[in-house]
Design an enzyme around this catalytic site. Structure first.
Site, PDB file in Angstrom:
ATOM      1  N   LYS A 133     -57.530  83.791 -51.185  1.00 29.71           N
ATOM      2  CA  LYS A 133     -58.490  82.738 -50.838  1.00 29.71           C
ATOM      3  C   LYS A 133     -58.441  81.683 -51.918  1.00 29.71           C
ATOM      4  O   LYS A 133     -58.115  81.978 -53.074  1.00 29.71           O
ATOM      5  CB  LYS A 133     -59.902  83.317 -50.757  1.00 29.71           C
ATOM      6  CG  LYS A 133     -60.828  82.491 -49.894  1.00 29.71           C
ATOM      7  CD  LYS A 133     -60.597  82.768 -48.416  1.00 29.71           C
ATOM      8  CE  LYS A 133     -61.480  81.926 -47.536  1.00 29.71           C
ATOM      9  NZ  LYS A 133     -61.448  82.406 -46.144  1.00 29.71           N
TER      10      LYS A 133
HETATM   11  P1  NAD Z   1     -66.778  74.417 -41.185  1.00 25.28           P
HETATM   12  O1  NAD Z   1     -66.832  73.715 -42.481  1.00 25.28           O
HETATM   13  O2  NAD Z   1     -65.914  73.897 -40.105  1.00 25.28           O
HETATM   14  O3  NAD Z   1     -68.246  74.588 -40.581  1.00 25.28           O
HETATM   15  C1  NAD Z   1     -69.300  75.181 -41.296  1.00 25.28           C
HETATM   16  C2  NAD Z   1     -70.582  74.943 -40.510  1.00 25.28           C
HETATM   17  O4  NAD Z   1     -71.645  75.670 -41.151  1.00 25.28           O
HETATM   18  C3  NAD Z   1     -71.022  73.494 -40.465  1.00 25.28           C
HETATM   19  O5  NAD Z   1     -71.643  73.243 -39.210  1.00 25.28           O
HETATM   20  C4  NAD Z   1     -72.043  73.403 -41.594  1.00 25.28           C
HETATM   21  O6  NAD Z   1     -72.966  72.343 -41.421  1.00 25.28           O
HETATM   22  C5  NAD Z   1     -72.700  74.743 -41.441  1.00 25.28           C
HETATM   23  N1  NAD Z   1     -73.397  75.224 -42.626  1.00 25.28           N
HETATM   24  C6  NAD Z   1     -72.990  75.185 -43.911  1.00 25.28           C
HETATM   25  N2  NAD Z   1     -73.912  75.736 -44.701  1.00 25.28           N
HETATM   26  C7  NAD Z   1     -74.893  76.158 -43.879  1.00 25.28           C
HETATM   27  C8  NAD Z   1     -76.126  76.817 -44.089  1.00 25.28           C
HETATM   28  N3  NAD Z   1     -76.525  77.165 -45.317  1.00 25.28           N
HETATM   29  N4  NAD Z   1     -76.902  77.100 -42.997  1.00 25.28           N
HETATM   30  C9  NAD Z   1     -76.494  76.754 -41.758  1.00 25.28           C
HETATM   31  N5  NAD Z   1     -75.341  76.136 -41.504  1.00 25.28           N
HETATM   32  C10 NAD Z   1     -74.573  75.830 -42.556  1.00 25.28           C
HETATM   33  O7  NAD Z   1     -66.367  75.932 -41.551  1.00 25.28           O
HETATM   34  P2  NAD Z   1     -65.738  77.028 -40.572  1.00 25.28           P
HETATM   35  O8  NAD Z   1     -64.260  76.983 -40.691  1.00 25.28           O
HETATM   36  O9  NAD Z   1     -66.391  76.950 -39.229  1.00 25.28           O
HETATM   37  O10 NAD Z   1     -66.187  78.373 -41.324  1.00 25.28           O
HETATM   38  C11 NAD Z   1     -67.434  78.999 -41.060  1.00 25.28           C
HETATM   39  C12 NAD Z   1     -67.354  80.450 -41.492  1.00 25.28           C
HETATM   40  O11 NAD Z   1     -66.308  81.109 -40.750  1.00 25.28           O
HETATM   41  C13 NAD Z   1     -66.984  80.680 -42.969  1.00 25.28           C
HETATM   42  O12 NAD Z   1     -67.629  81.864 -43.410  1.00 25.28           O
HETATM   43  C14 NAD Z   1     -65.489  80.912 -42.925  1.00 25.28           C
HETATM   44  O13 NAD Z   1     -65.015  81.627 -44.044  1.00 25.28           O
HETATM   45  C15 NAD Z   1     -65.399  81.721 -41.654  1.00 25.28           C
HETATM   46  N6  NAD Z   1     -64.071  81.751 -41.046  1.00 25.28           N
HETATM   47  C16 NAD Z   1     -63.417  80.599 -40.697  1.00 25.28           C
HETATM   48  C17 NAD Z   1     -62.173  80.667 -40.086  1.00 25.28           C
HETATM   49  C18 NAD Z   1     -61.441  79.441 -39.621  1.00 25.28           C
HETATM   50  O14 NAD Z   1     -60.397  79.606 -38.981  1.00 25.28           O
HETATM   51  N7  NAD Z   1     -61.934  78.260 -39.856  1.00 25.28           N
HETATM   52  C19 NAD Z   1     -61.577  81.922 -39.878  1.00 25.28           C
HETATM   53  C20 NAD Z   1     -62.256  83.074 -40.230  1.00 25.28           C
HETATM   54  C21 NAD Z   1     -63.508  82.970 -40.805  1.00 25.28           C
END
Ligand code: NAD
Length: 424
Positions: free
Chosen positions: A114
């Site tokens: 990561k």
């Molecule tokens: P992103 O940046 O696209 O979206 C994050 C979202 O969460 C946004 O809407 C943001 O406003 C919101 N957010 C941030 N802090 C917050 C809080 N304290 N309370 C409520 N909402 C909040 O990120 P993403 O890629 O969607 O990732 C989200 C989660 O999924 C993370 O834990 C990431 O590690 C996990 N994840 C992502 C992927 C991927 O392919 N993008 C894959 C596996 C896991």
């Protein structure tokens, strides 16, 4: 080294504590030797870098950057790159360890890694984000590569970030290397189906979890925390399957509609305004209350540590599907288990992203593109296989799904380690 396994008691809460506690349970179940536990508890490589940025106004700002590679036993390391002010070394370590288990659980030939930069992307222009990304890439360049460690998007980063990483790496190598990142634009060798893969996997797993509890999607309700790359697609796919998504949130606030939100129209509102807040005919609710609404399924899809010992007893959903990494603390996990709430762990629920990242890497390395239908079918097949493995193992050993998923993954990593042997 800050690991409970190495006797340092400094880390008493947070994602690194949770990741270590889950590993400790898994090695106890597997009756694994203390030396092997210590080896798995400790990331193999950690790189911390300073990332200086020339701002658009000519001043200089400096950000901390990290890349942690947790384990290489099953192959090159793989994991996202996060841009957030909450990023620190312990968070990146935890996320890297979870990536190792995730890749092993869904049986893609990678170890876990990561990366992160402690920066708020919303405070910077696209030009500044490009310069930060390129400088961070050049700082970590010695430890990444298509056969070494392959970044992907995570919180605060996207396909543009991946294009800049690929270009910076390629310029340094003197030739184009598309396989150094996944989640890149289609025009640069990205995979069809990658952008929506994590959401598709989350929705697919949510359907299987509902079916296992006898809940029909038509008539079921859900709430989704986070409306980014994961939450937005998951909410849309759940709604398309007939689930009424009553509430969603983002970092700015949460909205509720008892009849179910129109996710397509909400998406257009977010594209226009940058937030879910203020969407037509919805009620503003306290963001924390989204998790404790009376719905069938809660999908935390934002950040770590949101379901805690403080609110776990108030969760009314029968199923929690972890779209985010590490949203449930170790203490909350125990409370939910006692209360009979089914928690589908992150390393299973959100593995769709790394599965299609693997497909993208295969396509990039072969300079060949699969059809979207082929990508989606293979994704669902792998998710279904992993779900069945976890359900069967949990049933056979009397474990929670998280304990079963972690134990299965740790066992696979140890098997690879034992086959390779310890050098020298
Ligand atoms: P992103 O940046 O696209 O979206 C994050 C979202 O969460 C946004 O809407 C943001 O406003 C919101 N957010 C941030 N802090 C917050 C809080 N304290 N309370 C409520 N909402 C909040 O990120 P993403 O890629 O969607 O990732 C989200 C989660 O999924 C993370 O834990 C990431 O590690 C996990 N994840 C992502 C992927 C991927 O392919 N993008 C894959 C596996 C896991």
């Amino acid at each position: 080294m800050n690991t409970p396994a190495s006797g340092d008691a400094a880390v008493i809460h947070g994602p690194w504590h949770d990741a270590q506690a889950q590993l400790t349970e898994a090695v106890a179940h597997l009756k694994c030797a203390p030396g092997l536990h210590e080896m798995l508890a400790m990331p193999r490589r950690e790189l911390q870098v300073a990332v200086p940025l020339r701002r658009d106004d000519g001043t200089t700002a400096v950000f901390s950057g990290y890349r942690v590679q947790h384990n290489f036993s099953r192959g090159p390391t793989k994991g996202g790159l996060r841009f957030s002010t909450a990023v620190d070394l312990d968070e990146v370590r935890a996320l890297a360890m979870w990536m190792t288990w995730k890749c092993a659980l869904v049986d893609v030939p990678y170890g876990g890694a990561k990366g992160g930069v402690a920066i708020e992307p919303r405070d910077h222009s696209a030009a500044e984000l490009e310069r930060v990304t390129r400088r961070y890439t050049s700082e970590i360049l010695p430890v990444i590569g298509p056969d070494t460690d392959i970044p992907a998007p995570d919180i605060g980063t996207d396909e543009n970030t991946m294009a800049w990483i690929m270009d910076t790496y390629s310029v340094a190598k003197g030739h184009t290397v598309p396989g150094v990142v996944t989640g890149k634009p289609i025009a640069l060798g990205g995979s069809l189906g990658r952008a929506g893969a994590t959401s598709r996997g989350v929705a697919h797993i949510a359907m299987m979890a509902m079916s296992s509890k006898g809940i029909e999607p038509e008539g079921a309700t859900a709430s989704v925390q986070g409306f980014g790359k994961v939450g937005r697609g998951a909410a849309r796919l759940l709604a398309e399957a007939g689930v009424r998504v009553l509430a969603v949130s983002d970092v700015d606030g949460a909205i509720f509609d008892g009849d179910g939100l129109d996710i397509t129209r909400l998406g257009a509102h977010v594209d226009r305004t940058g937030s879910v807040v203020g969407f037509d005919d919805t009620e503003s609710i306290h963001p924390g209350s989204l998790l404790t609404l009376d719905v069938d399924v809660v999908v935390p899809a934002a950040v770590e540590g949101v379901i805690t010992a403080q609110n776990a007893a108030d969760i009314r959903a029968r199923i929690v599907v972890e779209g985010a990494n590490g949203p449930t603390t170790q203490e909350a996990d125990a409370i939910l288990t006692d209360r009979g709430v089914l928690v589908v762990p992150d390393i299973l629920a959100n593995a769709g992203g790394v599965i299609v990242s693997y497909f993208e890497w295969v396509q990039s390395n072969q300079a060949y593109q699969w059809r979207e239908r082929e990508v989606n079918d293979r994704l669902e097949e792998k998710m279904t296989d992993a779900w069945r493995d976890v359900v069967d193992y949990a049933g056979a050993h009397g474990l929670t799904y998280r304990q079963a998923a972690t134990a299965l993954a740790v066992r696979r990593v140890l098997e690879a380690h034992e086959l390779r042997g310890l050098y020298p």
